[in-house]
Enzyme design. Structure first.
Site, PDB file in Angstrom:
ATOM      1  N   ASP A  31      -0.203  -0.395  -4.466  1.00 19.82           N
ATOM      2  CA  ASP A  31      -1.636  -0.121  -4.498  1.00 19.82           C
ATOM      3  C   ASP A  31      -1.887   1.252  -3.885  1.00 19.82           C
ATOM      4  O   ASP A  31      -1.618   1.478  -2.708  1.00 19.82           O
ATOM      5  CB  ASP A  31      -2.405  -1.195  -3.724  1.00 19.82           C
ATOM      6  CG  ASP A  31      -3.920  -0.996  -3.789  1.00 19.82           C
ATOM      7  OD1 ASP A  31      -4.373  -0.128  -4.556  1.00 19.82           O
ATOM      8  OD2 ASP A  31      -4.640  -1.713  -3.076  1.00 19.82           O
TER       9      ASP A  31
ATOM     10  N   GLU B 153      -1.636  -0.176  -8.798  1.00 20.17           N
ATOM     11  CA  GLU B 153      -3.077  -0.389  -8.784  1.00 20.17           C
ATOM     12  C   GLU B 153      -3.828   0.882  -8.410  1.00 20.17           C
ATOM     13  O   GLU B 153      -3.504   1.543  -7.432  1.00 20.17           O
ATOM     14  CB  GLU B 153      -3.409  -1.507  -7.782  1.00 20.17           C
ATOM     15  CG  GLU B 153      -4.883  -1.879  -7.748  1.00 20.17           C
ATOM     16  CD  GLU B 153      -5.164  -3.018  -6.777  1.00 20.17           C
ATOM     17  OE1 GLU B 153      -6.321  -3.453  -6.692  1.00 20.17           O
ATOM     18  OE2 GLU B 153      -4.227  -3.473  -6.089  1.00 20.17           O
TER      19      GLU B 153
ATOM     20  N   ASP C 256      -8.935  -1.310 -10.345  1.00 21.85           N
ATOM     21  CA  ASP C 256      -9.663  -2.034  -9.309  1.00 21.85           C
ATOM     22  C   ASP C 256     -11.047  -1.403  -9.171  1.00 21.85           C
ATOM     23  O   ASP C 256     -12.006  -1.807  -9.830  1.00 21.85           O
ATOM     24  CB  ASP C 256      -8.866  -1.973  -7.998  1.00 21.85           C
ATOM     25  CG  ASP C 256      -9.577  -2.588  -6.800  1.00 21.85           C
ATOM     26  OD1 ASP C 256     -10.660  -3.172  -6.969  1.00 21.85           O
ATOM     27  OD2 ASP C 256      -9.050  -2.483  -5.685  1.00 21.85           O
TER      28      ASP C 256
ATOM     29  N   LYS D 237       0.845  -1.189   0.000  1.00 21.05           N
ATOM     30  CA  LYS D 237       0.000   0.000   0.000  1.00 21.05           C
ATOM     31  C   LYS D 237       0.883   1.242   0.000  1.00 21.05           C
ATOM     32  O   LYS D 237       1.905   1.304   0.708  1.00 21.05           O
ATOM     33  CB  LYS D 237      -0.911   0.010   1.226  1.00 21.05           C
ATOM     34  CG  LYS D 237      -1.938  -1.111   1.255  1.00 21.05           C
ATOM     35  CD  LYS D 237      -3.046  -0.894   0.253  1.00 21.05           C
ATOM     36  CE  LYS D 237      -4.142  -1.939   0.398  1.00 21.05           C
ATOM     37  NZ  LYS D 237      -5.275  -1.696  -0.530  1.00 21.05           N
TER      38      LYS D 237
ATOM     39  N   LYS E  42     -12.628  -8.433  -8.272  1.00 19.38           N
ATOM     40  CA  LYS E  42     -13.166  -8.868  -6.985  1.00 19.38           C
ATOM     41  C   LYS E  42     -14.627  -9.246  -7.210  1.00 19.38           C
ATOM     42  O   LYS E  42     -15.423  -8.383  -7.602  1.00 19.38           O
ATOM     43  CB  LYS E  42     -13.056  -7.756  -5.947  1.00 19.38           C
ATOM     44  CG  LYS E  42     -11.629  -7.364  -5.606  1.00 19.38           C
ATOM     45  CD  LYS E  42     -11.588  -6.161  -4.676  1.00 19.38           C
ATOM     46  CE  LYS E  42     -10.139  -5.786  -4.356  1.00 19.38           C
ATOM     47  NZ  LYS E  42     -10.049  -4.524  -3.581  1.00 19.38           N
TER      48      LYS E  42
END
Length: 368
Positions: free
Chosen positions: A188, A213, A238, A163, A262
């Site tokens: 991300d 991401e 995402d 992250k 997801k």
């Protein structure tokens, strides 16, 4: 197949350690576990992966409950289905609320696979007997993050998502890369940047990242196309991708070179398969993201990740990565960096009712 009974379990489980991103810090994980029972007595399980507050998407645990109780479950009450894919057109009259739709659709898919006495992975078109496991490293002091990476490397994890946010990005990645020159690493951003940060984000190109991401806004595909033209590092979308149509537009615009799917974010397993198939046609690799789920949703993710174009290790780690104990039996385990795809019918794991009851705050039962 006809669903005759459904139950919604409101659960609350404490993470082993807080999970920190650029958007939120999660310590207690609320969820809704969905149980569906067919006329033949087959039980299927799904999970609503929305969070307690709308920091990831607009959905929350409470909005999911409202949609399931007042709209989605009543829509399927008394209806005969030959295949779970029939739920999509039925639910399409209700705008968005993808996590609510995915929760009940996942339970129906589990019932469907069990009725056919086949693993869910096989019913979705999976081809793998084992999947490679990836792990997420939340924001923390740098040495603590490096220590976690080292520990997960020893466990065999195949891909590391770190992250980042403004102020904890280029310097952080540089230090990690110095410690782990060959680490299969991605970053991300959780929408933490704008096009004004192009030059800063270009500095990440030197670290040979697998991808970055969702660097820009959660609802954007246009600005991401501008940014991707400036970056050598592949952009992975995402939050921007909530449907097959979103994926098509993003790919046509050149907004990304990778997509994170997801199931909860895109409305369920059938849309996951649809996006997977389209991306495979367009030579866009996909991987399965995680939502700090219990073992129920983790089992669905394992089944999805067995499909052929899920060619990058996803955010699917061992149950013990997040929970002192999971609500499924057996728990998800990682061995030599891999997770075995269950061969049993349905999701391939049993829900441990004693553990589910332990973490359940209340239950809503719906008789069809």
């Amino acid at each position: 197949m006809k669903i005759k009974h459904a139950e919604l379990y409101f659960t609350e489980m404490k993470l082993i350690e807080p999970f920190v991103s650029s958007l939120e810090k999660v310590e207690m994980r609320e969820s809704i576990i969905v149980k569906a029972v067919t006329e033949e007595g087959v039980t299927g399980w799904g999970e609503a992966v929305a969070f307690s507050s709308p920091w990831y998407t607009e959905e929350t645990v409470q909005t999911v409950f409202h949609m399931l109780k007042d709209f989605l479950i009543p829509l399927i009450a008394g209806k005969e289905f030959s295949h779970p894919k029939e739920l999509g057109p039925l639910f399409s009259k209700l705008k968005r609320n993808y996590m609510a739709k995915a929760a009940i659709e996942g339970a129906v898919w589990d019932c469907y696979a069990k009725e056919h006495e086949k693993p869910l992975s096989a019913m979705l078109g999976g081809t793998r007997s084992a999947i490679e496991a990836g792990v997420v490293i939340g924001l923390a002091p740098r040495q603590e993050m490096i220590k976690k990476i080292d520990a997960h490397l020893s466990e065999g994890y195949k891909r590391f998502k770190v992250k980042i946010k403004p102020g904890q990005d280029v310097g952080l990645i540089r230090e990690i890369r110095k410690e782990f020159p060959a680490l299969p690493m991605m970053a991300d951003a959780n929408s933490a940047y704008t096009l004004e940060d192009i030059d800063h984000l270009k500095a990440l190109d030197e670290f040979s990242l697998m991808m970055i991401e969702q660097p820009l806004a959660a609802d954007d595909i246009v600005d991401h196309a501008i940014l991707q033209r400036e970056l050598q590092t592949p952009i992975c979308l995402d939050e921007s991708i909530v449907s097959l149509d979103d994926a098509r537009k993003a790919i046509e615009l050149g907004s990304c070179r990778v997509i994170n799917i997801k199931p909860g974010r895109v409305g369920g397993l059938q849309e996951t398969v649809n996006i997977h198939n389209y991306c495979m046609e367009k030579n866009i690799p996909v991987w399965c993201g995680g939502m700090l789920e219990t073992g129920v949703s983790r089992a669905h993710n394992i089944a999805c990740a067995s499909l052929p174009n899920f060619s990058i290790p996803g955010d699917i780690s061992a149950s013990s990565r997040y929970w002192e104990e999971d609500i499924i039996s057996p728990e998800v385990t990682v061995k030599n960096g891999k997770i075995q795809v269950p061969e049993q019918a349905g999701i391939g794991f049993q829900v441990d009712m004693k553990k589910l009851d332990k973490y359940t705050k209340h239950v809503f039962a719906y008789q069809m």
